[in-house]
Design an enzyme around this catalytic site. Structure first.
Site, PDB file in Angstrom:
ATOM      1  N   HIS A  18     -27.645   6.567 -12.194  1.00 43.74           N
ATOM      2  CA  HIS A  18     -28.201   6.915 -13.568  1.00 43.74           C
ATOM      3  C   HIS A  18     -29.578   6.554 -13.831  1.00 43.74           C
ATOM      4  O   HIS A  18     -30.020   7.068 -14.950  1.00 43.74           O
ATOM      5  CB  HIS A  18     -26.900   6.411 -14.680  1.00 43.74           C
ATOM      6  CG  HIS A  18     -27.152   4.747 -14.404  1.00 43.74           C
ATOM      7  ND1 HIS A  18     -26.134   4.343 -13.357  1.00 43.74           N
ATOM      8  CD2 HIS A  18     -27.961   3.981 -15.234  1.00 43.74           C
ATOM      9  CE1 HIS A  18     -26.649   2.826 -13.328  1.00 43.74           C
ATOM     10  NE2 HIS A  18     -27.241   2.546 -14.392  1.00 43.74           N
TER      11      HIS A  18
ATOM     12  N   ASP B 114     -23.243  11.666 -14.917  1.00 49.03           N
ATOM     13  CA  ASP B 114     -24.777  10.882 -14.444  1.00 49.03           C
ATOM     14  C   ASP B 114     -25.451  11.500 -13.144  1.00 49.03           C
ATOM     15  O   ASP B 114     -24.721  12.423 -12.567  1.00 49.03           O
ATOM     16  CB  ASP B 114     -24.627   9.406 -14.418  1.00 49.03           C
ATOM     17  CG  ASP B 114     -23.942   8.994 -13.129  1.00 49.03           C
ATOM     18  OD1 ASP B 114     -23.150   9.865 -12.596  1.00 49.03           O
ATOM     19  OD2 ASP B 114     -24.062   8.002 -12.566  1.00 49.03           O
TER      20      ASP B 114
ATOM     21  N   ARG C 268     -20.205   8.685 -13.247  1.00 48.83           N
ATOM     22  CA  ARG C 268     -19.832   8.379 -14.300  1.00 48.83           C
ATOM     23  C   ARG C 268     -19.558   9.675 -15.416  1.00 48.83           C
ATOM     24  O   ARG C 268     -19.750  10.512 -14.903  1.00 48.83           O
ATOM     25  CB  ARG C 268     -21.161   7.598 -15.174  1.00 48.83           C
ATOM     26  CG  ARG C 268     -21.456   6.260 -14.311  1.00 48.83           C
ATOM     27  CD  ARG C 268     -22.508   5.530 -15.024  1.00 48.83           C
ATOM     28  NE  ARG C 268     -22.854   4.235 -14.636  1.00 48.83           N
ATOM     29  CZ  ARG C 268     -23.676   3.315 -15.110  1.00 48.83           C
ATOM     30  NH1 ARG C 268     -23.920   3.285 -16.342  1.00 48.83           N
ATOM     31  NH2 ARG C 268     -23.520   2.395 -14.256  1.00 48.83           N
TER      32      ARG C 268
ATOM     33  N   GLU D 121     -13.676   1.220 -15.538  1.00 50.78           N
ATOM     34  CA  GLU D 121     -14.601   0.327 -16.195  1.00 50.78           C
ATOM     35  C   GLU D 121     -15.144   0.755 -17.482  1.00 50.78           C
ATOM     36  O   GLU D 121     -15.274   1.925 -17.760  1.00 50.78           O
ATOM     37  CB  GLU D 121     -15.980   0.087 -15.192  1.00 50.78           C
ATOM     38  CG  GLU D 121     -15.210  -0.751 -14.044  1.00 50.78           C
ATOM     39  CD  GLU D 121     -16.444  -0.878 -13.035  1.00 50.78           C
ATOM     40  OE1 GLU D 121     -16.762  -2.182 -13.314  1.00 50.78           O
ATOM     41  OE2 GLU D 121     -17.444  -0.335 -12.410  1.00 50.78           O
TER      42      GLU D 121
ATOM     43  N   LYS E 170     -15.631   6.164  -8.323  1.00 53.12           N
ATOM     44  CA  LYS E 170     -15.333   6.628  -9.787  1.00 53.12           C
ATOM     45  C   LYS E 170     -15.838   8.189  -9.629  1.00 53.12           C
ATOM     46  O   LYS E 170     -16.530   8.388  -8.910  1.00 53.12           O
ATOM     47  CB  LYS E 170     -15.861   5.883 -10.877  1.00 53.12           C
ATOM     48  CG  LYS E 170     -17.680   5.808 -10.735  1.00 53.12           C
ATOM     49  CD  LYS E 170     -17.849   4.543 -11.757  1.00 53.12           C
ATOM     50  CE  LYS E 170     -19.330   4.079 -11.479  1.00 53.12           C
ATOM     51  NZ  LYS E 170     -19.682   2.789 -11.474  1.00 53.12           N
TER      52      LYS E 170
HETATM   53  C1  G1P Z   1     -23.069  -2.328 -14.172  1.00 54.55           C
HETATM   54  C2  G1P Z   1     -21.684  -2.002 -14.903  1.00 54.55           C
HETATM   55  C3  G1P Z   1     -20.499  -2.101 -13.760  1.00 54.55           C
HETATM   56  C4  G1P Z   1     -20.827  -1.014 -12.776  1.00 54.55           C
HETATM   57  C5  G1P Z   1     -21.996  -1.116 -12.110  1.00 54.55           C
HETATM   58  C6  G1P Z   1     -22.525  -0.188 -11.057  1.00 54.55           C
HETATM   59  O1  G1P Z   1     -23.000  -3.606 -13.593  1.00 54.55           O
HETATM   60  O2  G1P Z   1     -21.327  -2.931 -15.819  1.00 54.55           O
HETATM   61  O3  G1P Z   1     -19.378  -1.816 -14.540  1.00 54.55           O
HETATM   62  O4  G1P Z   1     -19.774  -1.267 -11.893  1.00 54.55           O
HETATM   63  O5  G1P Z   1     -23.208  -1.176 -13.034  1.00 54.55           O
HETATM   64  O6  G1P Z   1     -22.297   1.197 -11.588  1.00 54.55           O
HETATM   65  P1  G1P Z   1     -23.644  -4.670 -14.222  1.00 54.55           P
HETATM   66  O7  G1P Z   1     -25.067  -4.442 -14.487  1.00 54.55           O
HETATM   67  O8  G1P Z   1     -22.806  -5.005 -15.525  1.00 54.55           O
HETATM   68  O9  G1P Z   1     -23.464  -6.063 -13.271  1.00 54.55           O
HETATM   69 ZN    ZN Z   2     -23.765   6.839 -10.753  1.00 49.67          ZN
END
Ligand code: G1P
Ligand code: ZN
Length: 544
Positions: free
Chosen positions: A115, A278, A283, A364, A377
């Site tokens: 993203h 995304d 996403r 998530e 996902k």
């Molecule tokens: C973030 C999201 C998590 C996702 C990850 C990758 O990680 O919170 O759910 O799997 O991006 O897309 P975080 O920055 O919280 O470690």
């Molecule tokens: Zn992505």
């Protein structure tokens, strides 16, 4: 004839690649030998990859095309027998997962920074996925990282660029390059899961939606499925042309970055349903007319209605959610008599549960939802899940949510992010929380009573591996929660994420404002973590 060019590499100055692979500025990847170093480190870390099939594709961002050429020439020089490449170098992350699984490939290289913005001055990334179609587990990424530090040469075929724009086979050294349709295999998988006839009738009856592809990879997938196969009017997919810089925007489907879509759904001629995905298509965001479905609620609604969908008609084996995701889906699982697995943050933790058949659905709070159909996902899949549910139930998104909450209660939920805080202060805060939170058990805090507090620790039920220190939780007797954790994906300083959840069983109180409902818990979170004192911040930088 194969010519192996042996070149001294620049020392690999990259930070450790995370679960989402190696993400850097394009300018970093453009340094001489940098990309080659990382690719060779991946190939060197794979066991028994000779004479195997490799899948290659990305989200089309700037540097995607030159990176594909380098990878193909290196794969040929490293003994792969066949490379399946998405046409034009394009494969969404879920489509890459689908292709790896379908053709029993050894693994795949997915080029994306998800993203994050794209363009000459923006981000690029490379991720290695294993044969089950999912992100490489930590032992593989650790091995790759170790290798990047000692590698001193790489193998690349001296050959002209391969035509990756026309479908079909070509020869590169001893390797076959097969340029495949980027969307076909994925579309076939979706056809096998969903009731396309029913959704087509639904569109014919006047149902209207907007899908915002954000000038990213899902444009061609959404157009093929929604407009060409399901008969939605042309224009249903907005920002459908993938651009190397995503039109200068963040291809991140949330209320801030997909604001045009949000406005459309709140406008005078709003369609019935809105969705966005995304950069690389994993996403999703789900909207109704004048309504937003939180990712946690989306997972719960999908779980509650999955039996209406052909691919899931036999029911769910179980569900899984990351620990910080709201427990809305737990209430569905309880009613259905199936197990819910609570995993650490990150999609890789769902892999073993999906592979072993323990769960069918997972999600998530960070706009990620998926099932056992692939090992990533999947944004377009989530949209089709909702479309199919809407086509069967013939109710608005808002009504579906209201009925859901009436049956299960509502989990008011919000995430507050404090970005770019001082790393040492963030670490000290977590240390303080780890020391104090367990002692809160049975204490009364405002109108809440603490049931218990801990630092989440997960034991994988399949391989027994233990992941500790995954987030400090304060659990209250009424089902409310506060969770504190530091982001594992940030680039500058530390990001504190505070997840706040309040369970409301009383359906006469389901129309309240989320932030107002959570205000007391947010205040408690600030007090417990001493956020203001320790970070100097009085407000979060992002509220979702
Ligand atoms: C973030 C999201 C998590 C996702 C990850 C990758 O990680 O919170 O759910 O799997 O991006 O897309 P975080 O920055 O919280 O470690
Ligand atoms: Zn992505």
């Amino acid at each position: 004839m194969i010519a192996h060019r042996i070149v001294s590499t620049v020392p690999f100055s990259g930070q450790k690649p995370g679960t989402s692979g190696l993400r850097k500025k394009v300018t970093v990847f453009q340094q001489p030998h940098y990309l080659e170093n990382f690719i060779q480190a991946i190939f060197d870390s794979l066991e028994d990859s000779a004479r195997q099939t490799l899948v290659v594709g990305g989200d089309g961002r700037f540097f995607n095309r030159p990176a594909v050429q380098v990878i193909l020439k290196m794969a040929a020089a490293n003994g792969f027998e066949r490379c399946l490449v998405g046409q034009g170098g394009i494969l969404s992350t879920p489509a890459a997962s689908c292709v790896i699984r379908k053709y029993h490939a050894f693994g795949g290289l997915v080029l994306s920074a998800s993203h994050n913005p794209g363009g000459p001055q923006e981000d690029f990334g490379i991720k290695y996925n294993i044969g089950n179609g999912g992100p490489a587990p930590e032992k593989v990424t650790d091995a790759i990282y170790t290798r990047t530090g000692v590698i001193d040469s790489y193998r690349i075929l001296a050959a002209p660029d391969v035509d990756i724009d026309s479908l079909g086979q070509r020869i590169l050294g001893d390797m076959t390059v097969e340029v495949i349709d980027s969307v076909r295999d994925y579309v076939t998988l979706m056809q096998n899961l969903f009731d396309f006839n029913r959704i087509r009738d639904f569109f014919r009856s006047g149902f209207r939606m907007r899908f915002d592809a954000m000038h990213a990879v899902t444009g061609p997938y959404a157009r093929a499925i929604l407009e060409e196969m399901l008969g939605a009017p042309v224009g249903t997919v907005m920002n459908a042309i993938p651009l190397e810089d995503f039109g200068g925007h963040h291809p991140d489907p949330n209320l801030v970055h997909a604001c045009d879509l949000v406005q459309t759904l709140h406008g005078p001629d709003a369609p019935d349903f809105g969705a966005a995905s995304d950069g690389d298509g994993d996403r999703n965001m789900i909207l109704g007319r004048m309504s937003f479905v939180t990712p946690s609620d989306s997972l719960a609604v999908i779980a509650a209605n999955a039996h209406l969908i052909p691919g899931y008609a036999e029911g769910l084996a179980g569900v899984a959610r990351s620990m910080p995701t709201s427990s809305a889906v737990d209430r569905v699982a309880l009613k259905k008599g199936i197990r819910v697995h609570e995993t650490p943050t990150g999609w890789k933790f769902f892999g073993n549960l999906l592979d072993s058949g323990a769960v069918t659905l997972c999600g998530e709070e960070s706009f990620g939802t998926g099932s056992n159909h692939v090992r990533e996902k999947d944004g377009v899949w989530a949209v089709l899940m909702w479309l199919n549910i809407l086509a069967v139930r013939r109710k608005s998104v808002a009504e579906i949510l209201r009925i859901h909450w009436r049956g299960y209660g509502r989990n008011y939920y919000s995430r507050h992010d404090y970005e770019g805080i001082d790393s040492a202060a963030a670490d000290a805060m977590m240390t303080h929380l780890r020391a104090t939170v367990p002692g809160l058990a049975d204490r009364r805090l405002g109108s809440f009573t603490v049931a218990c507090g801990d630092d989440f620790c997960y034991t994988d039920p399949v391989d027994g591996s233990v992941s500790s220190r995954q987030g400090v939780r304060v659990l209250f007797t009424d089902g409310s929660r506060i969770v504190f954790r530091l982001s594992g994906t940030g680039t500058e300083g530390a990001t504190l994420r505070v997840y706040v959840e309040k369970y409301e069983p009383d359906h006469t109180r389901h129309d309240q404002n989320t932030q107002e409902t959570l205000a007391e818990l947010v205040q408690l979170a600030n007090t417990l973590a001493e956020i203001r004192e320790r970070t100097g911040r009085t407000q979060p930088s992002v509220v979702t």
